[in-house]
Design a protein around this motif. Sequence first.
Motif, PDB file in Angstrom:
ATOM      1  N   VAL A   1       0.833  -1.286  -0.102  1.00  0.00           N
ATOM      2  CA  VAL A   1      -0.027  -0.100   0.112  1.00  0.00           C
ATOM      3  C   VAL A   1       0.781   1.185  -0.096  1.00  0.00           C
ATOM      4  O   VAL A   1       0.634   2.289  -0.690  1.00  0.00           O
ATOM      5  N   ASP A   2       1.986   1.159   0.672  1.00  0.00           N
ATOM      6  CA  ASP A   2       2.746   2.534   0.923  1.00  0.00           C
ATOM      7  C   ASP A   2       3.423   2.701  -0.457  1.00  0.00           C
ATOM      8  O   ASP A   2       3.515   3.931  -0.615  1.00  0.00           O
ATOM      9  N   ASP A   3       3.568   1.978  -1.180  1.00  0.00           N
ATOM     10  CA  ASP A   3       4.252   2.350  -2.703  1.00  0.00           C
ATOM     11  C   ASP A   3       3.515   3.235  -3.582  1.00  0.00           C
ATOM     12  O   ASP A   3       3.941   3.846  -4.184  1.00  0.00           O
ATOM     13  N   TYR A   4       2.032   3.179  -3.164  1.00  0.00           N
ATOM     14  CA  TYR A   4       1.170   4.151  -3.997  1.00  0.00           C
ATOM     15  C   TYR A   4       1.115   5.434  -3.469  1.00  0.00           C
ATOM     16  O   TYR A   4       0.475   6.409  -4.190  1.00  0.00           O
ATOM     17  N   ASN A   5       1.936   5.641  -2.307  1.00  0.00           N
ATOM     18  CA  ASN A   5       1.585   7.213  -1.728  1.00  0.00           C
ATOM     19  C   ASN A   5       2.259   8.107  -2.604  1.00  0.00           C
ATOM     20  O   ASN A   5       3.541   7.972  -2.957  1.00  0.00           O
ATOM     21  N   GLY A   6       1.607   9.016  -2.835  1.00  0.00           N
ATOM     22  CA  GLY A   6       2.334  10.259  -3.889  1.00  0.00           C
ATOM     23  C   GLY A   6       2.112   9.954  -5.361  1.00  0.00           C
ATOM     24  O   GLY A   6       2.663  10.686  -5.939  1.00  0.00           O
ATOM     25  N   LEU A   7       1.488   8.781  -5.773  1.00  0.00           N
ATOM     26  CA  LEU A   7       1.201   8.563  -7.139  1.00  0.00           C
ATOM     27  C   LEU A   7       0.483   9.645  -7.703  1.00  0.00           C
ATOM     28  O   LEU A   7      -0.632   9.976  -7.260  1.00  0.00           O
ATOM     29  N   ASN A   8       0.889  10.191  -8.824  1.00  0.00           N
ATOM     30  CA  ASN A   8       0.070  11.120  -9.636  1.00  0.00           C
ATOM     31  C   ASN A   8       0.284  10.619 -11.084  1.00  0.00           C
ATOM     32  O   ASN A   8       1.428  10.782 -11.767  1.00  0.00           O
ATOM     33  N   ASP A   9      -1.031  10.352 -11.434  1.00  0.00           N
ATOM     34  CA  ASP A   9      -0.561   9.726 -13.009  1.00  0.00           C
ATOM     35  C   ASP A   9      -1.717  10.949 -13.621  1.00  0.00           C
ATOM     36  O   ASP A   9      -2.806  11.228 -13.562  1.00  0.00           O
ATOM     37  N   ASN A  10      -1.004  11.272 -14.998  1.00  0.00           N
ATOM     38  CA  ASN A  10      -1.781  12.245 -15.888  1.00  0.00           C
ATOM     39  C   ASN A  10      -2.319  11.235 -16.945  1.00  0.00           C
ATOM     40  O   ASN A  10      -1.365  10.845 -17.728  1.00  0.00           O
ATOM     41  N   GLY A  11      -3.366  10.801 -16.872  1.00  0.00           N
ATOM     42  CA  GLY A  11      -3.901  10.042 -17.683  1.00  0.00           C
ATOM     43  C   GLY A  11      -3.989   8.910 -16.751  1.00  0.00           C
ATOM     44  O   GLY A  11      -3.306   8.448 -16.046  1.00  0.00           O
ATOM     45  N   VAL A  12      -5.049   8.009 -17.156  1.00  0.00           N
ATOM     46  CA  VAL A  12      -5.184   6.739 -16.320  1.00  0.00           C
ATOM     47  C   VAL A  12      -4.300   5.575 -16.820  1.00  0.00           C
ATOM     48  O   VAL A  12      -3.989   5.389 -18.145  1.00  0.00           O
ATOM     49  N   HIS A  13      -3.803   5.040 -15.823  1.00  0.00           N
ATOM     50  CA  HIS A  13      -2.904   3.972 -16.280  1.00  0.00           C
ATOM     51  C   HIS A  13      -3.321   2.523 -15.565  1.00  0.00           C
ATOM     52  O   HIS A  13      -3.929   2.571 -14.420  1.00  0.00           O
ATOM     53  N   ASP A  14      -2.840   1.288 -16.104  1.00  0.00           N
ATOM     54  CA  ASP A  14      -3.099   0.376 -15.425  1.00  0.00           C
ATOM     55  C   ASP A  14      -2.344  -0.149 -14.375  1.00  0.00           C
ATOM     56  O   ASP A  14      -1.218   0.581 -14.399  1.00  0.00           O
ATOM     57  N   GLN A  15      -2.378  -1.410 -13.898  1.00  0.00           N
ATOM     58  CA  GLN A  15      -1.315  -1.866 -12.814  1.00  0.00           C
ATOM     59  C   GLN A  15      -0.175  -1.815 -13.102  1.00  0.00           C
ATOM     60  O   GLN A  15       0.933  -1.648 -12.519  1.00  0.00           O
ATOM     61  N   GLN A  16      -0.044  -2.215 -14.448  1.00  0.00           N
ATOM     62  CA  GLN A  16       1.435  -2.152 -14.931  1.00  0.00           C
ATOM     63  C   GLN A  16       2.180  -1.065 -15.644  1.00  0.00           C
ATOM     64  O   GLN A  16       3.202  -0.928 -15.636  1.00  0.00           O
TER      65      GLN A  16
END
Length: 154
Positions: free
Chosen positions: A88-103
């Motif tokens: 779960v902590d790996d996702y902290n601060g994730l900012n995606d411009n455009g939607v991305h899949d899990q890969q």
Amino acid sequence: MTARRKPSAKIAYRQQSGVTLIELILSILIISIALVGILSVINLTTSNSANPVVQHQAVAIAESYLEEILLQAYSGGSTSARADFDDVDDYNGLNDNGVHDQQGHAVAGLSQYTVSVAVSANTLSGSVTAKQISVTVNGPGVSNLTLVGYRANY
């Protein structure tokens, strides 16, 4: 000499059939005003009919990210590549411009959305340690749609 007829007191009037020009113009005017009002409502309804679809799309995007995160382990090592996120902590601060899949691959047709994730430690009911995951989606017609989920250490 011909005999003249004496005018009678009763004069028979012919029944009117048709409308006058003034009545016709007033009827057209009233119908035009009503038609403008009805067409304005139809135009407003049509222009706003896509809003629920756009909002549903944003909710689906947020739910997808939240589900992906909640399925990860509670804690682990940190990684920087999206395909290697394993807790779960790996996702902290994730900012995606455009939607991305899990890969980490961009999802076609959803490039106008931005997604940001924040993970913070929390305590639920005074004794349960959990992580609060907030997924915020912005896009056309949607501003700061946020879904919050909790991942407990069980």
